[in-house]
Design an enzyme around this catalytic site. Structure first.
Site, PDB file in Angstrom:
ATOM      1  CB  CYS A  43     -44.217 -13.322  41.848  1.00 37.62           C
ATOM      2  SG  CYS A  43     -44.249 -14.825  40.091  1.00 37.62           S
ATOM      3  CB  THR A 306     -50.074  -5.585  14.924  1.00 37.13           C
ATOM      4  OG1 THR A 306     -51.442  -6.507  14.109  1.00 37.13           O
ATOM      5  CG2 THR A 306     -49.668  -4.218  13.843  1.00 37.13           C
ATOM      6  CE1 TYR A 307     -45.045 -10.892  14.918  1.00 34.97           C
ATOM      7  CE2 TYR A 307     -47.532 -10.359  16.903  1.00 34.97           C
ATOM      8  CZ  TYR A 307     -45.962 -10.807  16.550  1.00 34.97           C
ATOM      9  OH  TYR A 307     -45.021 -10.839  17.524  1.00 34.97           O
ATOM     10  CB  THR A 309     -53.288 -12.571  12.650  1.00 31.76           C
ATOM     11  OG1 THR A 309     -52.606 -12.490  13.800  1.00 31.76           O
ATOM     12  CG2 THR A 309     -52.241 -12.389  11.349  1.00 31.76           C
ATOM     13  CB  THR A 318     -54.988  -5.773  15.861  1.00 29.04           C
ATOM     14  OG1 THR A 318     -54.099  -5.350  16.177  1.00 29.04           O
ATOM     15  CG2 THR A 318     -55.585  -7.344  15.821  1.00 29.04           C
ATOM     16  CD  GLU A 383     -54.377 -13.812  17.973  1.00 27.90           C
ATOM     17  OE1 GLU A 383     -53.694 -12.957  15.660  1.00 27.90           O
ATOM     18  OE2 GLU A 383     -55.211 -14.728  17.743  1.00 27.90           O
TER      19      GLU A 383
END
Length: 413
Positions: A43, A306-307, A309, A318, A383
């Protein structure tokens, strides 16, 4: 990470603490260990940043010529670095013993500090590559955004340049973060979000209990399937010289846990026997003050974030989807949660997503921005970044519990 402020805050607090806060290791060692860890996944983005920090901390420029120029004490850490990065289940008490005995020995507190830095940077490589982050614009090997045909933004590689100022700067305001989601590919149809939401609902309504034997069988099924999955991208060509000098034994890479040879020698790691919550957390806090609290907050934030959505839908629970991702990542590294039904992974994670997660977790250096675009096409960028945050944290937690269990065995025997 800026999409997820609550998580970013915990991430930065932890990173600042392990690199700049109180701790047993000198500052130049910390940044050099970060370079060694990032080297395992080639990396260059993280290596460049840590080289700069190393110099700022008064590190010896000679060390940056490679592993041949560093003190023996640091060299002795390399075996643990390599093992944790690719096959953490092979870590043994003898690894810890080698470090803590004889000349150039490490204290246990130093070993634990080093392990936290190694696991942090191994998993950060997963995040960097899986989000398509590469070198900054002013570095050779970096990427820049150009206006392409029809106003689309194209990502192009910056050729080596003797002077960073020679690299043409382009208007990056129209970043990929604001671009619409990728169009669906006719060759790889993807299960839509509506179907996924329906599957989660069906699973939550099921009441039948699985027997422990059935649960174990489902874990083994997923383990075997994951071993048969292809990964994205090809093996990188030769390691660039400026990275190769920090890497030994390049051929030592991830091997599917299901193919680990004699199964009795390396049994599945059962979280019920040694977990972060019940064991790892208190051990790391005892040997390296306060870091356990920071890591714990960070893991919990990533796991519970989490939202409600999913794509354009709101009010979605979710949790099953998130748990499937977390447990799948740890399954790739040989860790089993006894009370989890691994059958849910097949129901909720498409093969394309399983491939992406496996690659991001085990072969991050092969993942490109294109691979990021190909998965979860109905999901928002925030997301998708959230999925990558879970790859980072579930992987780090897995490496850490292997390492801390080994330290614990060393201390108690």
């Amino acid at each position: 990470m800026g999409y997820h402020h609550s998580y970013l805050e915990h991430f930065l607090k932890t990173q600042n603490f392990i690199l700049k806060g109180d701790g047993p290791l000198p500052f130049n060692y910390r940044h050099y260990i970060a370079i060694m860890a990032s080297g395992r996944h080639q990396c260059s983005y993280l290596i460049s940043l840590q080289k700069q920090e190393f110099i700022l901390q008064g590190g010896d420029q000679n060390w940056l010529k490679g592993l041949n120029c560093i003190p023996q004490k640091l060299r002795n850490l390399y075996d643990i670095n390599k093992t944790l990065a690719h096959r953490p289940w092979l870590l043994k008490k003898s690894h810890i013993e080698k470090l803590t005995k004889g000349e150039d020995s490490w204290s246990l507190a130093e070993v634990v500090h080093a392990i936290v830095i190694l696991t942090h940077f191994h998993s950060l490589c997963s995040f960097v590559f899986s989000c398509g982050v590469n070198q900054e614009l002013d570095q050779a090997g970096g990427y820049e955004y150009r206006q392409g045909v029809g106003g689309l933004v194209e990502l192009t590689n910056v050729k080596s340049s003797s002077n960073p100022k020679d690299i043409p700067l382009v208007d990056t305001r129209q970043d990929w973060k604001t671009l619409p989601p990728s169009p669906p590919s006719p060759t790889e149809p993807e299960v839509g979000i509506s179907t996924l939401v329906q599957r989660m609902k069906t699973l939550s309504e099921q009441t039948e209990e699985c027997t422990p034997v059935e649960l174990a069988k489902r874990f083994e099924n997923i383990e075997t399937q994951s071993a048969e999955l292809a990964v994205v991208g090809a093996e990188p060509a030769e390691t660039p010289a400026d990275i190769g000098c920090f890497v030994e034994d390049v051929t030592f890479i991830y091997q599917d846990f299901a193919k680990r040879g004699e199964r009795k020698e390396v049994p599945t790691f059962r979280v019920q026997d040694y977990s972060w919550d019940d064991h790892g957390y208190s051990l790391v806090n005892r040997l390296y003050n306060d870091v356990g609290n920071l890591l714990d907050e960070k893991f919990k934030t990533a796991y519970n974030l989490t939202y409600y959505t999913m794509g354009g839908r709101t009010d979605v629970d979710t949790s099953r989807f998130r748990r499937a991702i977390w447990n799948y990542i740890q399954c790739l590294l040989g860790i089993r949660h006894d009370d989890y039904d691994y059958g849910e992974i097949d129901a909720l994670l498409e093969k394309s997503l399983q491939m992406f997660i496996k690659s991001a977790c085990c072969y991050p250096e092969r993942v490109t921005k294109k691979d990021y675009d190909r998965v979860l096409r109905e999901f928002k960028h925030s997301e998708k970044v959230h999925v990558n945050v879970m790859v980072l944290e579930a992987r780090m937690q897995a490496e850490l519990i292997y390492a801390l269990r080994t330290v614990n065995r060393y201390m108690t025997n």
